[in-house]
Scaffold this active site. Structure first.
Site, PDB file in Angstrom:
ATOM      1  N   CYS A 224     -10.045  -4.572   0.319  1.00  0.00           N
ATOM      2  CA  CYS A 224     -11.306  -3.499   0.334  1.00  0.00           C
ATOM      3  C   CYS A 224     -12.246  -3.695  -0.905  1.00  0.00           C
ATOM      4  O   CYS A 224     -11.996  -4.501  -1.700  1.00  0.00           O
ATOM      5  CB  CYS A 224     -10.660  -2.228   0.409  1.00  0.00           C
ATOM      6  SG  CYS A 224     -10.129  -1.327  -0.914  1.00  0.00           S
TER       7      CYS A 224
ATOM      8  N   CYS B 190     -10.594  -3.001  -4.374  1.00  0.00           N
ATOM      9  CA  CYS B 190      -9.894  -3.864  -4.692  1.00  0.00           C
ATOM     10  C   CYS B 190     -10.487  -5.188  -5.142  1.00  0.00           C
ATOM     11  O   CYS B 190     -10.471  -5.798  -6.250  1.00  0.00           O
ATOM     12  CB  CYS B 190      -8.808  -4.297  -3.733  1.00  0.00           C
ATOM     13  SG  CYS B 190      -7.623  -3.131  -3.354  1.00  0.00           S
TER      14      CYS B 190
ATOM     15  N   GLU C  14      -3.271  -4.537  -3.052  1.00  0.00           N
ATOM     16  CA  GLU C  14      -3.621  -5.627  -3.864  1.00  0.00           C
ATOM     17  C   GLU C  14      -3.868  -4.920  -5.514  1.00  0.00           C
ATOM     18  O   GLU C  14      -3.481  -5.483  -6.406  1.00  0.00           O
ATOM     19  CB  GLU C  14      -5.109  -6.013  -3.489  1.00  0.00           C
ATOM     20  CG  GLU C  14      -5.168  -6.624  -2.417  1.00  0.00           C
ATOM     21  CD  GLU C  14      -5.264  -5.741  -0.987  1.00  0.00           C
ATOM     22  OE1 GLU C  14      -5.941  -6.190  -0.162  1.00  0.00           O
ATOM     23  OE2 GLU C  14      -4.896  -4.681  -1.194  1.00  0.00           O
TER      24      GLU C  14
ATOM     25  N   ASN D 260       0.707  -1.209  -0.068  1.00  0.00           N
ATOM     26  CA  ASN D 260      -0.032   0.066   0.089  1.00  0.00           C
ATOM     27  C   ASN D 260       0.957   1.098  -0.100  1.00  0.00           C
ATOM     28  O   ASN D 260       2.046   1.273   0.443  1.00  0.00           O
ATOM     29  CB  ASN D 260      -0.882  -0.026   1.238  1.00  0.00           C
ATOM     30  CG  ASN D 260      -0.214  -0.071   2.610  1.00  0.00           C
ATOM     31  OD1 ASN D 260       0.578  -1.001   2.845  1.00  0.00           O
ATOM     32  ND2 ASN D 260      -0.817   0.675   3.534  1.00  0.00           N
TER      33      ASN D 260
ATOM     34  N   CYS E 235      -4.163   0.452  -2.708  1.00  0.00           N
ATOM     35  CA  CYS E 235      -3.862  -0.558  -1.747  1.00  0.00           C
ATOM     36  C   CYS E 235      -2.826  -1.570  -2.493  1.00  0.00           C
ATOM     37  O   CYS E 235      -2.601  -1.421  -3.636  1.00  0.00           O
ATOM     38  CB  CYS E 235      -5.241  -1.123  -1.688  1.00  0.00           C
ATOM     39  SG  CYS E 235      -6.577  -0.344  -0.853  1.00  0.00           S
TER      40      CYS E 235
END
Length: 142
Positions: free
Chosen positions: A90, A93, A55, A42, A53
């Protein structure tokens, strides 16, 4: 590649995070169908809305290298770089994953002791996909 290997890579990636505001570090390890692993961490910003983020960083790195087919992702996160229980992806993502991955896409989430295995379909049921943009406009069963 085994889930444990992906978790280790994600845990190492979280140490590279830039998170001076939340002090939450998150790392991701994305396994492509071709066997390549892309790391992400992140990256926070004083204008919180432009934070990215781990991901999405991993996914975008893969896409920028020509990879668009993915097998699994591992995510590890916690305050001050210490893995906490289940820092799940989240909603943003999850939506990005839904653009490239089906509901069976494997998601491994690190915990203090081990990990949890889930799927994108479990994390994002009734995902909005390109099928929603067709003339039929509805890919959900009623």
């Amino acid at each position: 590649m085994e889930a444990d290997d992906l978790i280790k890579i994600a845990t190492n990636a979280m140490q590279k995070a830039y998170s001076p505001y939340s002090e939450c570090k998150v790392g991701a390890a994305l396994l492509t169908k071709s066997g390549i692993v892309f790391e992400g961490c992140n990256v926070e910003n004083a204008s919180f809305g432009v934070t990215c983020c781990a991901e999405r960083v991993a996914i975008f790195k893969a896409i920028s290298e020509g990879e668009t087919e993915f097998d699994a992702i591992a995510v590890a996160g916690g305050k001050n770089g210490v893995v906490a229980d289940a820092f799940v992806p989240c909603g943003v993502c999850r939506q990005v994953m839904a653009e490239f991955c089906g509901p069976e896409f494997a998601v491994f989430v690190a915990k203090k002791d081990g990990y949890v295995k889930t799927t994108l379909g479990e994390l994002l049921p009734l995902a909005f996909t390109s099928e929603n943009l067709t003339d039929e406009g509805d890919n959900y069963e009623r």
